[in-house]
Scaffold this motif. Structure first.
Motif, mmCIF file in Angstrom:
data_model
loop_
_atom_site.group_PDB
_atom_site.id
_atom_site.type_symbol
_atom_site.label_atom_id
_atom_site.label_comp_id
_atom_site.label_asym_id
_atom_site.label_seq_id
_atom_site.Cartn_x
_atom_site.Cartn_y
_atom_site.Cartn_z
ATOM 1 N N GLU A 1 1.026 -1.098 -0.294
ATOM 2 C CA GLU A 1 0.264 -0.488 -0.225
ATOM 3 C C GLU A 1 0.785 1.325 0.135
ATOM 4 O OE1 GLU A 1 -2.881 0.611 3.652
ATOM 5 O OE2 GLU A 1 -2.616 -1.900 3.034
ATOM 6 N N GLU B 1 0.955 5.174 0.798
ATOM 7 C CA GLU B 1 0.888 5.754 2.309
ATOM 8 C C GLU B 1 1.231 8.012 1.693
ATOM 9 O OE1 GLU B 1 1.021 3.757 6.148
ATOM 10 O OE2 GLU B 1 3.011 3.369 4.861
ATOM 11 N N SER C 1 9.459 10.706 4.796
ATOM 12 C CA SER C 1 9.053 9.907 5.729
ATOM 13 C C SER C 1 9.922 9.865 7.562
ATOM 14 C CB SER C 1 8.590 8.196 5.841
ATOM 15 O OG SER C 1 9.152 7.805 7.565
ATOM 16 N N SER D 1 5.617 -0.982 8.108
ATOM 17 C CA SER D 1 5.262 0.312 6.964
ATOM 18 C C SER D 1 6.474 1.572 7.455
ATOM 19 C CB SER D 1 4.138 1.387 7.621
ATOM 20 O OG SER D 1 3.845 2.437 7.250
ATOM 21 N N ASN E 1 5.644 5.005 6.130
ATOM 22 C CA ASN E 1 5.488 5.762 6.235
ATOM 23 C C ASN E 1 5.004 6.370 4.448
ATOM 24 O OD1 ASN E 1 4.010 5.507 8.723
ATOM 25 N ND2 ASN E 1 5.412 7.661 9.506
ATOM 26 N N LYS F 1 3.618 0.838 3.264
ATOM 27 C CA LYS F 1 3.253 -0.179 3.704
ATOM 28 C C LYS F 1 3.117 -1.614 3.116
ATOM 29 C CE LYS F 1 -0.977 -1.868 6.941
ATOM 30 N NZ LYS F 1 -1.687 -1.058 7.323
#
Length: 204
Positions: free
Chosen positions: A105, A107, A118, A188, A190, A193
């Protein structure tokens, strides 16, 4: 000066892609060892994430993973991948015995593109990865024995607008019959993920 130090410690998109691919390299090697696809003497121990991890010493496997993960890094930076699947199949019948899905995923906003950063501490990310690798190592306790000669392949699920390199081919999804799945912890950065799921053949 404080701001300069803070920016230096931030993880950028390429750094996050590197972290994901490092995890996949160690995770895949651990799976190949744990599931007995190759003899134990074909592996050597290395230390990372506070763990002893067994890595293949076979040059063909190392080269295959290096090339595949190198391409994956580029696609991760451009948000072009949503899943990597490690497919374990019976060499004789080609039946899929087991599949490890690494779901990705993204983010934050897509508009940020490659400029996203991040501030999540690297130590915290590595601790999360360590917990997943521990789960992979302990999966032999419940996964059925692979009693046939097996091989593995990697499938990368990309967006439709990706340009495939010449040596790559479009593959059919590899489904497991009588499937049962176990979801592991996620980690993750950030930016990316990753969730790890193993699906195996359950003939009980």
């Amino acid at each position: 000066m404080a701001a300069a130090v803070k920016n230096k410690s931030a993880i950028n998109v390429k750094g996050s892609a590197n972290i994901v691919c490092d995890y996949l390299n160690y995770g895949i090697n651990s799976i190949l060892f744990q599931r007995g696809l190759y003899p134990p003497e074909n592996f050597s121990t290395t230390e990372n994430y506070g763990l002893s991890i067994l890595m293949s010493t076979d040059n063909k496997i190392k080269e295959f993973l290096s090339t595949t993960l190198g391409q994956l890094k580029e696609w991760l930076v451009k948000r072009m991948v949503n899943k990597v699947a490690l497919v374990i199949a019976n060499v004789k019948t080609l039946e899929v015995m087991e599949r490890w899905d690494f779901n990705i995923e993204y983010e934050g906003n897509a508009e940020d593109g490659e400029t996203r950063t991040s501030e999540k501490p690297l130590k915290q990310i590595k601790n999360e990865i360590r917990d997943v690798l521990k789960q992979i190592a302990s999966s032999v306790a419940y996964l059925p024995l692979l009693e046939c000669l097996c091989s593995f392949d990697l499938q990368i699920y990309t967006t439709n607008d990706v340009d495939l390199p010449e040596e790559w081919a479009v593959a059919e999804p590899a489904n497991v019959r009588n499937a049962q799945s176990v979801k592991m912890r996620s980690f993750s950065t950030n930016i990316h993920k990753m969730e790890t799921v193993v699906t195996y053949k359950n003939d009980d």
